[in-house]
Design an enzyme around this catalytic site. Structure first.
Site, mmCIF file in Angstrom:
data_model
loop_
_atom_site.group_PDB
_atom_site.id
_atom_site.type_symbol
_atom_site.label_atom_id
_atom_site.label_comp_id
_atom_site.label_asym_id
_atom_site.label_seq_id
_atom_site.Cartn_x
_atom_site.Cartn_y
_atom_site.Cartn_z
ATOM 1 N N THR A 89 11.639 44.276 -87.827
ATOM 2 C CA THR A 89 10.646 43.702 -86.923
ATOM 3 C C THR A 89 11.352 42.786 -85.926
ATOM 4 O O THR A 89 12.367 42.185 -86.257
ATOM 5 C CB THR A 89 9.595 42.886 -87.714
ATOM 6 O OG1 THR A 89 8.796 42.165 -86.794
ATOM 7 C CG2 THR A 89 10.248 41.911 -88.667
ATOM 8 N N HIS A 91 10.299 40.039 -85.324
ATOM 9 C CA HIS A 91 10.034 38.707 -85.875
ATOM 10 C C HIS A 91 10.852 38.441 -87.134
ATOM 11 O O HIS A 91 10.483 37.605 -87.944
ATOM 12 C CB HIS A 91 8.541 38.566 -86.201
ATOM 13 C CG HIS A 91 7.656 38.985 -85.096
ATOM 14 N ND1 HIS A 91 7.735 38.459 -83.828
ATOM 15 C CD2 HIS A 91 6.667 39.904 -85.054
ATOM 16 C CE1 HIS A 91 6.822 39.032 -83.061
ATOM 17 N NE2 HIS A 91 6.181 39.905 -83.775
ATOM 18 N N PHE A 116 14.624 31.831 -105.679
ATOM 19 C CA PHE A 116 14.607 32.555 -104.413
ATOM 20 C C PHE A 116 15.415 33.842 -104.541
ATOM 21 O O PHE A 116 16.646 33.835 -104.468
ATOM 22 C CB PHE A 116 15.182 31.657 -103.310
ATOM 23 C CG PHE A 116 14.993 32.214 -101.942
ATOM 24 C CD1 PHE A 116 13.750 32.173 -101.326
ATOM 25 C CD2 PHE A 116 16.044 32.802 -101.261
ATOM 26 C CE1 PHE A 116 13.568 32.692 -100.054
ATOM 27 C CE2 PHE A 116 15.865 33.322 -99.986
ATOM 28 C CZ PHE A 116 14.627 33.266 -99.385
#
Ligand code: INI
Length: 157
Positions: A89, A91, A116
């Site tokens: 993407t 983004h 994470f």
């Protein structure tokens, strides 16, 4: 050093409830992270009944799902798994940044450890390398951190 009181986590208790929040995007990679995480938990004495998998659409949604899971309670650690691959993407940076920041915020707000295990990589090749081939398995690493944090927070009390 011998006289200094040290508190540290270990990997031996096999206790705790673990929720794995897993993004669906790039599932060909993320499923390997999930396998690595579950395998690591199992080999450290965590029973399947102590593990819940919650699917999120993509990395962007992972923090909110973590927040709902944390707010509901009854969880000792959350393991966030996903893969943000550059080129997916325009983004990319935004999705990766919001995911990272959001996870840290939720962990602090609810005092729940969130490991994470979200890959943020430049290419599919890098993603493959970090999901169980030559650069290890980030899901397995995240599960180890979760085990250590559950143990450590239990000892700190
Ligand atoms: N989500 C990912 O988990 N990985 C990606 O690589 C990715 N890219 O590149 O677009 C991605 N996008 C989807 C995003 O997380 C949201 O699900 C979507 O924008 C809807 O809110």
């Amino acid at each position: 050093m011998a006289d200094i009181r040290t508190i540290e986590g270990d990997f031996t208790s096999g206790k705790g409830k673990y929720v794995l929040v897993v993004g669906r995007w790039n599932s060909f990679v993320v499923e390997h992270l999930l396998e690595g995480a579950v395998d690591t938990l199992r080999r450290h004495g965590v029973d399947e009944k102590q593990i819940t998998v919650v699917r999120a659409p993509g990395a962007f949604e992972i923090p909110l799902v973590c927040k709902k899971v944390a707010a509901r309670g009854g969880v000792d650690a959350i393991i966030a798994l996903g893969a943000v691959i550059r080129g997916g993407t325009p983004h990319f940076e935004y999705v990766a940044g919001e995911c990272t920041k959001g996870i840290a915020q939720v962990s602090m707000e609810y005092s729940v450890p969130i490991s994470f295990g979200v890959l943020t990589v430049d290419s599919i090749e890098q993603a493959v390398e970090r999901s169980g081939t030559k650069a290890g398995n980030k899901g397995a690493e995240a599960a180890l951190s979760a085990l250590e944090m559950v143990s450590l927070l239990g000892k700190i009390g």
